[in-house]
Design an enzyme around this catalytic site. Structure first.
Site, PDB file in Angstrom:
ATOM      1  N   ASP A  40      44.055  45.709  35.886  1.00 46.28           N
ATOM      2  CA  ASP A  40      42.894  46.140  36.660  1.00 46.28           C
ATOM      3  C   ASP A  40      41.738  46.515  35.734  1.00 46.28           C
ATOM      4  OD1 ASP A  40      41.521  46.754  38.967  1.00 46.28           O
ATOM      5  OD2 ASP A  40      43.035  48.115  39.738  1.00 46.28           O
ATOM      6  N   ASP A  41      40.598  45.857  35.896  1.00 45.29           N
ATOM      7  CA  ASP A  41      39.346  46.220  35.196  1.00 45.29           C
ATOM      8  C   ASP A  41      39.394  45.989  33.688  1.00 45.29           C
ATOM      9  OD1 ASP A  41      38.844  47.150  37.755  1.00 45.29           O
ATOM     10  OD2 ASP A  41      37.891  48.996  37.104  1.00 45.29           O
ATOM     11  N   CYS A  79      38.080  44.493  43.026  1.00 47.38           N
ATOM     12  CA  CYS A  79      39.528  44.274  43.070  1.00 47.38           C
ATOM     13  C   CYS A  79      40.015  43.369  44.189  1.00 47.38           C
ATOM     14  CB  CYS A  79      40.244  45.616  43.154  1.00 47.38           C
ATOM     15  SG  CYS A  79      39.862  46.756  41.802  1.00 47.38           S
ATOM     16  N   HIS A 133      45.577  43.923  46.317  1.00 45.24           N
ATOM     17  CA  HIS A 133      45.000  45.246  46.515  1.00 45.24           C
ATOM     18  C   HIS A 133      45.652  45.855  47.748  1.00 45.24           C
ATOM     19  CE1 HIS A 133      42.111  48.460  47.278  1.00 45.24           C
ATOM     20  NE2 HIS A 133      41.700  48.285  46.039  1.00 45.24           N
ATOM     21  N   ASP A 329      41.814  41.197  36.900  1.00 43.29           N
ATOM     22  CA  ASP A 329      41.088  40.805  38.111  1.00 43.29           C
ATOM     23  C   ASP A 329      39.589  40.675  37.879  1.00 43.29           C
ATOM     24  OD1 ASP A 329      40.738  43.550  37.826  1.00 43.29           O
ATOM     25  OD2 ASP A 329      41.364  44.059  39.868  1.00 43.29           O
ATOM     26  N   HIS A 330      39.060  41.328  36.850  1.00 39.36           N
ATOM     27  CA  HIS A 330      37.646  41.234  36.463  1.00 39.36           C
ATOM     28  C   HIS A 330      37.448  42.137  35.259  1.00 39.36           C
ATOM     29  CE1 HIS A 330      37.556  45.064  38.560  1.00 39.36           C
ATOM     30  NE2 HIS A 330      37.968  44.437  39.660  1.00 39.36           N
TER      31      HIS A 330
END
Length: 513
Positions: A40-41, A79, A133, A329-330
């Site tokens: 995540d992130d 997300c 998510h 995810d990014h």
């Protein structure tokens, strides 16, 4: 309980800690297992991507046996939309998910997912941690039973993630952005990502005894905010070694619609105490350094968890029969152009790490008594390992579905037609397996190719998008609900250029003019 190709006994055993199953004499079936790790992130702040400060020996070791894509991009830098996009192989304009508040099977189409496709092709599919998510966007059950053979696992301590667990200088507890902690003082005496690793390792031990092929997805929370991690990781990053972003100021000519005011960090106790002006800030320089320091510390904490997981893959003897995919995810802005979040189409928000370890295709010789992934302590190892192979090709996460299907020897799902809301199985991202061994020279278009989505185009392009409720920053600019979206911004990324455009939304379903 849904369990394609499995008996009830196996499912019950997988759900029970400490279960032991009988080992059958026959060998494992042909085909590789899949270990899919999604973070995540996480922007590409890793040694294998050239970062000189970070300590990420275990992920770097994975890269040293993998093909690493240096220019991989998410389709939306938030997300739920990103995860639904790459898990269905469809772009956000097709999933109709730009926020967190709808389930694609109801509001767009009954699209097959990547784990669902593997499940329908004889794989045991399992989800540990944050893969989909949680919430409405995955029907409150992480798309179970469609996508997973057994109910997904979520750490029991997830519910404390935003509680007041950060001890301040006054000894009181706060809900801070910057949050190094004594793990023994945390609720349950642990942290969610530690629990996720432990459950994933338990499942690997169970699957060791089975002939059943498996698709195990493991989702880690950090470095998602709050930046809560074991406090000892701060030792790896003395504050005096932390610099500001190279471009920490909001560009004078930046269109206001492109900016997001990082509302989520403004709600944290330590940021609120700074009385930062809305929408552009800036944050004080010393606090900027603390955020960057804690992001790096959280990445090294993540690296430890990945190292434990991959070491367990070695321990159970599955490293040579399991492909490993690692991505995020990014990304996340660390002060570049005055931003402290995702929620944009900037490179730092959309670019992600992406690597594939495929036994027999990408792997180098085994090391240390035949082990492929020996655990490396981030506090004592900084080996500077380099990727086994690197590609500068621009690729998209929406291509993961097709790519993993091809690598596993499954039939690659067909390319989606122009309108695909009623097509259950198709993908909008072409497989990138042809890049694994290709040179970095441009690939010429194949003559006579009738499927444009499957052709090797001369210059690959990545598309990302982000919605806005207004052309100026406001309180819901970061995460507008579908009913409030008035503008959709798009970016088109090639190896050398990025182009932006924005369209006014005529209806809440995304028509544009």
């Amino acid at each position: 309980m849904a369990a394609t190709g499995l008996g009830l006994g196996l499912c019950l055993c997988l759900l029970a800690a400490g279960c032991v199953l009988a080992v059958e004499a026959a060998g494992r079936p042909d085909g590789m297992n899949v270990l899919f790790i999604v973070v995540d992130d996480l922007r590409p702040v890793l040694g294998c991507y050239g970062d000189k400060l970070v300590k990420s020996p275990n992920i770097d070791q994975l890269a040293s046996r993998s093909i690493v894509f240096n220019n991989a991009y998410a389709q939306q830098a938030v997300c739920a939309p990103s995860r639904v996009s790459f898990l269905t192989g469809r772009r956000p304009d097709t999933t109709r998910l730009y926020d967190f508040y709808s389930y694609w099977r109801v509001h767009a189409g009954n699209y097959s997912t990547m784990p669902q496709y593997f499940k329908e092709n004889g794989y045991m599919t399992m989800s540990v941690g944050k893969v989909f998510h949680p919430g409405v966007s995955s029907n409150y059950h992480d798309d179970y039973p469609y996508s997973w053979s057994i109910p997904p696992f979520h750490p029991s301590t997830e519910k404390y993630e935003n509680d007041k667990t950060c001890r301040g200088k006054d000894g009181r507890l706060y809900a801070n952005l910057v949050c190094p902690v004594n793990v023994t003082e945390m609720p349950g005496g642990t942290l969610p990502d530690i629990q996720t690793t432990e459950e994933a390792i338990r499942l690997l031990k169970v699957m060791k005894t089975q002939k059943q092929k498996f698709f195990l997805a493991v989702g880690y929370h950090k470095p998602h905010i709050p930046l809560r991690y074991p406090q000892e990781f701060l030792k790896l990053y003395p504050l005096e070694n932390i610099t500001l972003a190279p471009d920490p100021w909001v560009p004078k000519k930046l269109p206001s619609v492109a900016y997001n005011p990082w509302m989520d960090i403004r709600q944290r106790d330590d940021v609120q105490a700074l009385n930062v002006s809305f929408p552009y800030g800036p944050l004080p320089d010393d606090f900027q350094r603390q955020i960057r320091q804690s992001y790096y510390a959280a990445v090294s904490y993540l690296d430890m968890q990945v190292g434990r997981l991959l070491n367990a893959l070695d321990d159970v003897g599955l490293s040579s029969s399991t492909m490993v995919v690692f991505t995020a995810d990014h990304g996340w802005s660390l002060g570049e152009h005055g931003e402290w979040a995702k929620y944009s189409n900037f490179d730092v928000a959309t670019r992600v790490p992406l690597m594939f370890y495929v036994p027999g295709m990408t792997s180098a010789a085994a090391s240390q008594q035949g082990r492929i992934f020996p655990y490396l302590d981030p506090f004592s190892h900084n080996l500077g390992l380099v990727p086994q192979g690197q590609s500068k090709k621009v690729v998209e996460l929406v291509s993961l579905f097709s790519t993993l299907a091809e690598l596993a020897g499954l039939q690659v799902p067909p390319a989606c037609p122009k309108t695909s809301f009623h097509v259950a199985l198709c993908t909008e991202g072409a497989s990138i397996v042809h890049y694994f061994n290709s040179s970095e020279e441009k690939v010429e278009t194949e003559d006579g190719c009738e499927d444009n989505n499957r052709c090797h185009t001369e210059e690959p392009v990545a598309f990302s998008q982000y919605p806005r409720p207004s052309d100026t920053p406001q309180w819901n600019s970061d995460r507008p609900e579908l009913k409030d979206i008035r503008i959709m911004g798009y970016s088109m990324r090639t190896i050398d250029y990025r182009q932006f455009c924005a369209y006014g939304i005529l209806t809440s379903m995304g028509n544009s003019a």
